[in-house]
Write an enzyme that holds these catalytic residues in place. Structure first.
Site, PDB file in Angstrom:
ATOM      1  N   ASP A 285      -1.446  12.279   0.632  1.00 42.38           N
ATOM      2  CA  ASP A 285      -0.225  11.938  -0.113  1.00 42.38           C
ATOM      3  C   ASP A 285       0.949  12.651   0.548  1.00 42.38           C
ATOM      4  O   ASP A 285       0.788  13.749   1.086  1.00 42.38           O
ATOM      5  CB  ASP A 285      -0.366  12.403  -1.587  1.00 42.38           C
ATOM      6  CG  ASP A 285       0.524  11.625  -2.533  1.00 42.38           C
ATOM      7  OD1 ASP A 285       1.753  11.734  -2.394  1.00 42.38           O
ATOM      8  OD2 ASP A 285      -0.010  10.912  -3.407  1.00 42.38           O
ATOM      9  N   ASN A 286       2.128  12.050   0.481  1.00 37.83           N
ATOM     10  CA  ASN A 286       3.328  12.759   0.958  1.00 37.83           C
ATOM     11  C   ASN A 286       4.162  13.305  -0.203  1.00 37.83           C
ATOM     12  O   ASN A 286       5.230  13.855   0.009  1.00 37.83           O
ATOM     13  CB  ASN A 286       4.197  11.865   1.864  1.00 37.83           C
ATOM     14  CG  ASN A 286       4.877  10.747   1.086  1.00 37.83           C
ATOM     15  OD1 ASN A 286       4.558  10.519  -0.078  1.00 37.83           O
ATOM     16  ND2 ASN A 286       5.804  10.057   1.727  1.00 37.83           N
TER      17      ASN A 286
ATOM     18  N   ASP B  20       2.500  11.484   5.476  1.00 39.75           N
ATOM     19  CA  ASP B  20       3.183  10.224   5.190  1.00 39.75           C
ATOM     20  C   ASP B  20       2.448   9.117   5.948  1.00 39.75           C
ATOM     21  O   ASP B  20       2.436   9.105   7.185  1.00 39.75           O
ATOM     22  CB  ASP B  20       4.645  10.351   5.667  1.00 39.75           C
ATOM     23  CG  ASP B  20       5.427   9.060   5.455  1.00 39.75           C
ATOM     24  OD1 ASP B  20       4.816   8.010   5.202  1.00 39.75           O
ATOM     25  OD2 ASP B  20       6.666   9.119   5.559  1.00 39.75           O
TER      26      ASP B  20
ATOM     27  N   SER C  69       2.200   4.210  -2.580  1.00 39.84           N
ATOM     28  CA  SER C  69       3.379   3.344  -2.724  1.00 39.84           C
ATOM     29  C   SER C  69       4.097   3.747  -4.002  1.00 39.84           C
ATOM     30  O   SER C  69       3.450   3.963  -5.033  1.00 39.84           O
ATOM     31  CB  SER C  69       3.000   1.866  -2.856  1.00 39.84           C
ATOM     32  OG  SER C  69       4.146   1.116  -3.240  1.00 39.84           O
TER      33      SER C  69
ATOM     34  N   TYR D 291       9.617  -4.201  -3.226  1.00 44.89           N
ATOM     35  CA  TYR D 291       8.250  -3.891  -3.663  1.00 44.89           C
ATOM     36  C   TYR D 291       7.384  -5.153  -3.565  1.00 44.89           C
ATOM     37  O   TYR D 291       6.323  -5.153  -2.948  1.00 44.89           O
ATOM     38  CB  TYR D 291       8.301  -3.385  -5.094  1.00 44.89           C
ATOM     39  CG  TYR D 291       6.982  -2.989  -5.715  1.00 44.89           C
ATOM     40  CD1 TYR D 291       6.287  -1.868  -5.253  1.00 44.89           C
ATOM     41  CD2 TYR D 291       6.441  -3.693  -6.790  1.00 44.89           C
ATOM     42  CE1 TYR D 291       5.092  -1.478  -5.849  1.00 44.89           C
ATOM     43  CE2 TYR D 291       5.262  -3.308  -7.394  1.00 44.89           C
ATOM     44  CZ  TYR D 291       4.581  -2.194  -6.923  1.00 44.89           C
ATOM     45  OH  TYR D 291       3.401  -1.812  -7.533  1.00 44.89           O
TER      46      TYR D 291
ATOM     47  N   LYS E 138       4.251  -5.845  -0.983  1.00 42.08           N
ATOM     48  CA  LYS E 138       2.890  -6.064  -1.478  1.00 42.08           C
ATOM     49  C   LYS E 138       2.348  -7.425  -1.025  1.00 42.08           C
ATOM     50  O   LYS E 138       1.157  -7.578  -0.750  1.00 42.08           O
ATOM     51  CB  LYS E 138       2.876  -5.975  -3.002  1.00 42.08           C
ATOM     52  CG  LYS E 138       3.137  -4.568  -3.524  1.00 42.08           C
ATOM     53  CD  LYS E 138       1.971  -3.642  -3.228  1.00 42.08           C
ATOM     54  CE  LYS E 138       2.146  -2.259  -3.815  1.00 42.08           C
ATOM     55  NZ  LYS E 138       1.020  -1.371  -3.560  1.00 42.08           N
TER      56      LYS E 138
HETATM   57  P1  NAD Z   1       2.387   6.789  -8.369  1.00 36.48           P
HETATM   58  O1  NAD Z   1       3.825   6.815  -7.963  1.00 36.48           O
HETATM   59  O2  NAD Z   1       1.951   7.678  -9.470  1.00 36.48           O
HETATM   60  O3  NAD Z   1       1.466   7.099  -7.103  1.00 36.48           O
HETATM   61  C1  NAD Z   1       1.774   6.702  -5.805  1.00 36.48           C
HETATM   62  C2  NAD Z   1       1.458   7.848  -4.874  1.00 36.48           C
HETATM   63  O4  NAD Z   1       1.704   7.426  -3.514  1.00 36.48           O
HETATM   64  C3  NAD Z   1       2.339   9.074  -5.119  1.00 36.48           C
HETATM   65  O5  NAD Z   1       1.540  10.229  -5.245  1.00 36.48           O
HETATM   66  C4  NAD Z   1       3.236   9.127  -3.884  1.00 36.48           C
HETATM   67  O6  NAD Z   1       3.642  10.437  -3.557  1.00 36.48           O
HETATM   68  C5  NAD Z   1       2.338   8.489  -2.827  1.00 36.48           C
HETATM   69  N1  NAD Z   1       3.055   7.926  -1.682  1.00 36.48           N
HETATM   70  C6  NAD Z   1       4.117   7.069  -1.701  1.00 36.48           C
HETATM   71  N2  NAD Z   1       4.513   6.786  -0.441  1.00 36.48           N
HETATM   72  C7  NAD Z   1       3.673   7.469   0.386  1.00 36.48           C
HETATM   73  C8  NAD Z   1       3.566   7.570   1.804  1.00 36.48           C
HETATM   74  N3  NAD Z   1       4.411   6.947   2.625  1.00 36.48           N
HETATM   75  N4  NAD Z   1       2.583   8.360   2.327  1.00 36.48           N
HETATM   76  C9  NAD Z   1       1.721   9.010   1.503  1.00 36.48           C
HETATM   77  N5  NAD Z   1       1.776   8.953   0.175  1.00 36.48           N
HETATM   78  C10 NAD Z   1       2.744   8.191  -0.385  1.00 36.48           C
HETATM   79  O7  NAD Z   1       2.023   5.269  -8.704  1.00 36.48           O
HETATM   80  P2  NAD Z   1       0.678   4.637  -9.304  1.00 36.48           P
HETATM   81  O8  NAD Z   1       0.992   4.003 -10.592  1.00 36.48           O
HETATM   82  O9  NAD Z   1      -0.441   5.610  -9.228  1.00 36.48           O
HETATM   83  O10 NAD Z   1       0.418   3.446  -8.264  1.00 36.48           O
HETATM   84  C11 NAD Z   1      -0.529   3.575  -7.226  1.00 36.48           C
HETATM   85  C12 NAD Z   1      -0.724   2.248  -6.515  1.00 36.48           C
HETATM   86  O11 NAD Z   1      -1.141   1.250  -7.442  1.00 36.48           O
HETATM   87  C13 NAD Z   1       0.560   1.725  -5.859  1.00 36.48           C
HETATM   88  O12 NAD Z   1       0.211   1.121  -4.629  1.00 36.48           O
HETATM   89  C14 NAD Z   1       1.046   0.680  -6.837  1.00 36.48           C
HETATM   90  O13 NAD Z   1       1.787  -0.330  -6.192  1.00 36.48           O
HETATM   91  C15 NAD Z   1      -0.261   0.135  -7.391  1.00 36.48           C
HETATM   92  N6  NAD Z   1      -0.065  -0.451  -8.725  1.00 36.48           N
HETATM   93  C16 NAD Z   1       0.038   0.338  -9.838  1.00 36.48           C
HETATM   94  C17 NAD Z   1       0.237  -0.253 -11.072  1.00 36.48           C
HETATM   95  C18 NAD Z   1       0.319   0.573 -12.341  1.00 36.48           C
HETATM   96  O14 NAD Z   1       0.488  -0.003 -13.409  1.00 36.48           O
HETATM   97  N7  NAD Z   1       0.153   1.879 -12.315  1.00 36.48           N
HETATM   98  C19 NAD Z   1       0.347  -1.639 -11.185  1.00 36.48           C
HETATM   99  C20 NAD Z   1       0.273  -2.410 -10.013  1.00 36.48           C
HETATM  100  C21 NAD Z   1       0.042  -1.803  -8.801  1.00 36.48           C
END
Ligand code: NAD
Ligand code: UDP
Length: 329
Positions: free
Chosen positions: A33-34, A58, A77, A147, A151
């Protein structure tokens, strides 16, 4: 031999729960994670475990992991509309360049890769409920386009690697998921409403509140994702809870749940905010033998309990602890 899995976005909401699940299943977990939207507190309890390691990296830059990898789950993301509007270029990069890097790594390691796609690929859907064969209705140049299109590209490049390189790929179309470890200030509706109730503020409903969402509890989501990874199905699968509710009715539920005496105030509807969303999970039922088990009353009670127990400091702003000794460069 113990299987080894790389989880990107591991310090985030879903990533941290995935880490827990894979540790519980006996895997070795390489977390990456970044920290742009995540928080190490979400995986603090895993530091020091022999089967767990964390890389601060990253993924839009070249990703190197020494040793073998059996599986990759690409969850890095920004995921909330507030986050991806604040960091639009990083959002585009992590879905495109980041996914390319991880597919390259998966190819090199002969690992199976699952990517986290989203119901946002359907945009503001004209078909309801959304089935996987619906192509969507996305505004490419609107604020959410960074976004949604990242995706959609992610799905395309993943299928291209599958078809051209014969790789084992999985695509999860994740619908709104909630639970403990969501960031209180990430702007998504559940932490937004609960945070407002806890701080004694009015609940902000956007538009007239007639837009709908269908909320899935995190444990159900993680189980669906695990089953999809272990399945042999390559095309996208919706994973979410079909129990649909309008945002206005949901705000009323939050008022009952929290006992707040605050009222509902209406704010403008953000541009391109989808008016209805509900997953058709026929495929997940048939292929993964999966369906959600936790209803909204139970899931929201657990989620409220989590947020209620945060300190006042957490409630206002996330504090940062020093985890430097656990981080591999
Ligand atoms: P979140 O923001 O809690 O987690 C995302 C993590 O990715 C964070 O810890 C962030 O620091 C890390 N990150 C972002 N860019 C980065 C990079 N360039 N390098 C390394 N790390 C990076 O979000 P979440 O809800 O846990 O979502 C996680 C994934 O699930 C995402 O891809 C999101 O699109 C997908 N998603 C989530 C939901 C939801 O309802 N939670 C719905 C649809 C899709
Ligand atoms: N929403 C709202 N008030 C808020 C935050 C969100 O009414 O304080 C609405 C938002 O406009 C959307 C729904 O709640 O219609 C879900 O928003 P969220 O940001 O959780 O995720 P989305 O499903 O839009 O990606």
């Amino acid at each position: 031999m113990t299987k080894r899995v790389l989880i990107t976005g591991a310090a985030g909401f879903l990533g941290s729960h995935l880490c827990d699940r894979f540790i519980a299943e006996g895997f070795r977990v390489v977390a990456m994670d970044n920290l742009i939207t995540g928080d190490l507190k979400n995986i603090e309890h895993l530091f020091g475990k022999e089967r767990f390691e964390f890389y601060h990296h990253d993924v839009t830059t070249f990703v190197h992991v020494a040793g073998r990898l059996d599986y990759i789950l690409h969850f890095a993301s920004p995921a909330s509309p507030i986050d991806y509007l604040k960091i639009p270029i990083q959002t585009l990069k992590v879905g495109s360049l980041g996914t390319h890097n991880l597919l390259g790594l998966a190819k090199e390691k002969k690992a199976r890769i699952l990517i986290a796609s989203t119901s946002e690929v359907y945009g503001d859907p004209l078909v309801h409920p959304q089935r996987e064969d619906y192509y969507g209705n996305v505004n490419t140049i609107g604020p959410r386009g960074v976004y949604d299109e990242a995706k959609r590209f992610q799905e395309s490049i993943t299928m291209a690697y599958h078809r051209f390189h014969g790789m084992e790929t999985r695509i999860a179309r994740i619908f709104n998921t909630y639970g403990p470890r969501m960031r209180l200030n990430d702007g998504r509706v559940i932490p937004a409403f609960i945070g407002q109730a806890l701080r004694g503020e009015d609940l902000t409903v956007f538009g007239d509140g007639q837009q709908t969402r269908s909320f899935c509890y995190v444990n159900d989501q993680i189980d669906g994702l695990f089953r999809l990874l272990m399945s042999d199905y390559t095309l996208p699968v919706n994973i979410g809870n079909p129990d649909e509710i309008s945002i206005l009715d949901f705000a009323e539920e939050i008022i009952k749940l929290t006992g707040t005496d605050q009222k509902i105030v209406f704010k403008p509807l953000p541009k391109d905010d989808p008016l209805q969303r509900q997953p058709d999970i026929t495929k997940a039922r048939e292929i993964l033998d999966w369906e959600p088990k936790v209803d909204r009353a139970e899931g929201m009670a657990k989620t409220y309990e989590y947020f209620k127990n945060l300190s006042l400091e957490d409630l206002l702003k996330s504090e940062h602890k020093d985890f430097s000794k656990h981080i591999r460069k």
